[in-house]
Design a protein around this motif. Structure first.
Motif, PDB file in Angstrom:
ATOM      1  N   THR A  77       0.845  -1.190   0.000  1.00  0.00           N
ATOM      2  CA  THR A  77       0.000   0.000   0.000  1.00  0.00           C
ATOM      3  C   THR A  77       0.881   1.242   0.000  1.00  0.00           C
ATOM      4  O   THR A  77       1.806   1.344   0.823  1.00  0.00           O
ATOM      5  CB  THR A  77      -0.913   0.026   1.237  1.00  0.00           C
ATOM      6  OG1 THR A  77      -1.744  -1.134   1.226  1.00  0.00           O
ATOM      7  CG2 THR A  77      -1.791   1.270   1.249  1.00  0.00           C
ATOM      8  N   VAL A  78       0.636   2.150  -0.922  1.00  0.00           N
ATOM      9  CA  VAL A  78       1.339   3.434  -0.933  1.00  0.00           C
ATOM     10  C   VAL A  78       0.781   4.292   0.188  1.00  0.00           C
ATOM     11  O   VAL A  78      -0.415   4.612   0.206  1.00  0.00           O
ATOM     12  CB  VAL A  78       1.184   4.152  -2.288  1.00  0.00           C
ATOM     13  CG1 VAL A  78       1.860   5.516  -2.242  1.00  0.00           C
ATOM     14  CG2 VAL A  78       1.762   3.305  -3.420  1.00  0.00           C
ATOM     15  N   LEU A  79       1.638   4.671   1.134  1.00  0.00           N
ATOM     16  CA  LEU A  79       1.234   5.504   2.250  1.00  0.00           C
ATOM     17  C   LEU A  79       1.468   6.986   1.991  1.00  0.00           C
ATOM     18  O   LEU A  79       0.730   7.844   2.486  1.00  0.00           O
ATOM     19  CB  LEU A  79       1.997   5.100   3.520  1.00  0.00           C
ATOM     20  CG  LEU A  79       1.875   3.646   3.963  1.00  0.00           C
ATOM     21  CD1 LEU A  79       2.744   3.412   5.198  1.00  0.00           C
ATOM     22  CD2 LEU A  79       0.422   3.293   4.261  1.00  0.00           C
ATOM     23  N   ARG A  80       2.514   7.254   1.207  1.00  0.00           N
ATOM     24  CA  ARG A  80       2.909   8.656   0.981  1.00  0.00           C
ATOM     25  C   ARG A  80       3.670   8.759  -0.316  1.00  0.00           C
ATOM     26  O   ARG A  80       4.446   7.872  -0.659  1.00  0.00           O
ATOM     27  CB  ARG A  80       3.786   9.135   2.144  1.00  0.00           C
ATOM     28  CG  ARG A  80       4.304  10.544   2.025  1.00  0.00           C
ATOM     29  CD  ARG A  80       5.132  10.932   3.240  1.00  0.00           C
ATOM     30  NE  ARG A  80       6.371  10.169   3.347  1.00  0.00           N
ATOM     31  CZ  ARG A  80       7.505  10.512   2.735  1.00  0.00           C
ATOM     32  NH1 ARG A  80       7.556  11.602   1.980  1.00  0.00           N
ATOM     33  NH2 ARG A  80       8.591   9.778   2.897  1.00  0.00           N
ATOM     34  N   CYS A  81       3.457   9.838  -1.057  1.00  0.00           N
ATOM     35  CA  CYS A  81       4.230  10.132  -2.261  1.00  0.00           C
ATOM     36  C   CYS A  81       4.431  11.631  -2.339  1.00  0.00           C
ATOM     37  O   CYS A  81       3.463  12.389  -2.478  1.00  0.00           O
ATOM     38  CB  CYS A  81       3.511   9.608  -3.505  1.00  0.00           C
ATOM     39  SG  CYS A  81       4.387   9.981  -5.050  1.00  0.00           S
ATOM     40  N   GLU A  82       5.690  12.058  -2.229  1.00  0.00           N
ATOM     41  CA  GLU A  82       6.002  13.481  -2.235  1.00  0.00           C
ATOM     42  C   GLU A  82       7.190  13.741  -3.139  1.00  0.00           C
ATOM     43  O   GLU A  82       8.145  12.958  -3.173  1.00  0.00           O
ATOM     44  CB  GLU A  82       6.320  13.969  -0.817  1.00  0.00           C
ATOM     45  CG  GLU A  82       5.163  13.822   0.163  1.00  0.00           C
ATOM     46  CD  GLU A  82       5.553  14.233   1.577  1.00  0.00           C
ATOM     47  OE1 GLU A  82       6.738  14.593   1.793  1.00  0.00           O
ATOM     48  OE2 GLU A  82       4.683  14.167   2.475  1.00  0.00           O
ATOM     49  N   GLN A  83       7.159  14.850  -3.853  1.00  0.00           N
ATOM     50  CA  GLN A  83       8.266  15.231  -4.720  1.00  0.00           C
ATOM     51  C   GLN A  83       9.350  15.897  -3.888  1.00  0.00           C
ATOM     52  O   GLN A  83       9.064  16.763  -3.052  1.00  0.00           O
ATOM     53  CB  GLN A  83       7.793  16.163  -5.825  1.00  0.00           C
ATOM     54  CG  GLN A  83       8.817  16.381  -6.933  1.00  0.00           C
ATOM     55  CD  GLN A  83       8.246  17.142  -8.117  1.00  0.00           C
ATOM     56  OE1 GLN A  83       7.311  17.929  -7.966  1.00  0.00           O
ATOM     57  NE2 GLN A  83       8.777  16.881  -9.305  1.00  0.00           N
ATOM     58  N   ASN A  84      10.614  15.508  -4.131  1.00  0.00           N
ATOM     59  CA  ASN A  84      11.711  16.123  -3.379  1.00  0.00           C
ATOM     60  C   ASN A  84      12.337  17.262  -4.169  1.00  0.00           C
ATOM     61  O   ASN A  84      11.907  17.588  -5.287  1.00  0.00           O
ATOM     62  CB  ASN A  84      12.754  15.066  -2.989  1.00  0.00           C
ATOM     63  CG  ASN A  84      13.405  14.391  -4.191  1.00  0.00           C
ATOM     64  OD1 ASN A  84      13.448  14.936  -5.290  1.00  0.00           O
ATOM     65  ND2 ASN A  84      13.949  13.199  -3.970  1.00  0.00           N
ATOM     66  N   ALA A  85      13.374  17.868  -3.610  1.00  0.00           N
ATOM     67  CA  ALA A  85      14.000  19.047  -4.226  1.00  0.00           C
ATOM     68  C   ALA A  85      14.670  18.711  -5.553  1.00  0.00           C
ATOM     69  O   ALA A  85      14.862  19.600  -6.394  1.00  0.00           O
ATOM     70  CB  ALA A  85      15.027  19.652  -3.261  1.00  0.00           C
ATOM     71  N   GLN A  86      15.020  17.442  -5.772  1.00  0.00           N
ATOM     72  CA  GLN A  86      15.668  17.025  -7.013  1.00  0.00           C
ATOM     73  C   GLN A  86      14.650  16.677  -8.109  1.00  0.00           C
ATOM     74  O   GLN A  86      15.035  16.380  -9.239  1.00  0.00           O
ATOM     75  CB  GLN A  86      16.576  15.822  -6.761  1.00  0.00           C
ATOM     76  CG  GLN A  86      17.815  16.148  -5.928  1.00  0.00           C
ATOM     77  CD  GLN A  86      17.496  16.393  -4.470  1.00  0.00           C
ATOM     78  OE1 GLN A  86      16.702  15.665  -3.860  1.00  0.00           O
ATOM     79  NE2 GLN A  86      18.091  17.421  -3.891  1.00  0.00           N
ATOM     80  N   GLY A  87      13.378  16.707  -7.774  1.00  0.00           N
ATOM     81  CA  GLY A  87      12.342  16.422  -8.756  1.00  0.00           C
ATOM     82  C   GLY A  87      11.873  14.981  -8.782  1.00  0.00           C
ATOM     83  O   GLY A  87      10.954  14.641  -9.538  1.00  0.00           O
TER      84      GLY A  87
END
Length: 210
Positions: free
Chosen positions: A17-27
């Motif tokens: 299960t995907v709990l979290r997906c966030e874009q970081n500073a590197q893209g």
């Protein structure tokens, strides 16, 4: 905390299960799952690759108790299908297991393993002196390693005080979070390419047959 299913399972496909997906500073997109089959880079072993819901996994990192999967595209929270790259996992697993065999052999020859680098093409084990100070010959290493591979000793995994313990047959236990072959015949031929003492440490480099 990510449940690391590869600790006890050799499965290369599974559900999570995907709990979290966030874009970081590197893209890149950092994906946290409730459980994973992907081994992150660490412990002298490179990270797995593969796909999550069909999206290629660029890197896998361990951040404390959490495993982060880096992708070039976002994933929605919810069900996910994991597919680990089988040829790459097999290669990493063989190289890591060979490193353990060299560690065992070094202990038998009077040296204590203190550092390991199991990257394909760059395998090296560093030892500190125990009861020996002179570099043993490659024949001494190769004889015991060949014996263990021929005996096809099985992998054994246990947990002591929450720490994962890995051994082959009745050889010494190593605390290790990496992946390993189910039995030693899968390692194949181990070739020692360099054995030398430098600044009091024994450095053993190795290669595997493809």
């Amino acid at each position: 905390m990510t449940q690391r299913d590869y600790y006890l399972s050799d499965a290369l496909t599974g559900e999570a299960t995907v709990l979290r997906c966030e874009q970081n500073a590197q893209g890149d997109y950092e994906v946290e799952l409730d459980r994973t089959l992907f081994h992150p880079q660490g412990g002298g072993q490179p990270a797995d690759s593969g796909t999550i819901n069909g999206a290629p996994v660029l890197r896998v990192e361990s951040r404390g108790d959490t495993v982060i999967h880096l992708l070039a595209q976002p994933l929605a929270n919810g069900p996910a299908t994991l597919v680990v790259d089988e040829p790459l996992r097999t290669r990493h697993t063989r190289w890591h297991s060979a490193g353990h065999l060299i560690g065992y052999a070094g202990e038998r020859l009077g040296w204590r393993p203190v550092k390991a680098h199991h990257w394909p093409g760059e395998g090296k084990i560093t030892f500190a002196p125990d009861t020996a100070t002179d570099a043993p010959g490659s024949a001494a290493f190769t004889a015991v390693i060949t014996e263990w591979v021929a005996a096809n000793l099985p992998r054994k995994v246990d947990f002591v005080d929450g720490r994962r313990q890995v051994r082959f047959g009745e050889l010494p236990v190593y605390g290790c979070g990496g992946t390993h072959v189910a039995s030693l015949s899968q390692v194949g031929e181990v070739t020692l390419t360099s054995i030398k003492v430098k600044k009091g440490q024994l450095l053993v480099a190795y290669q595997l047959a493809d």
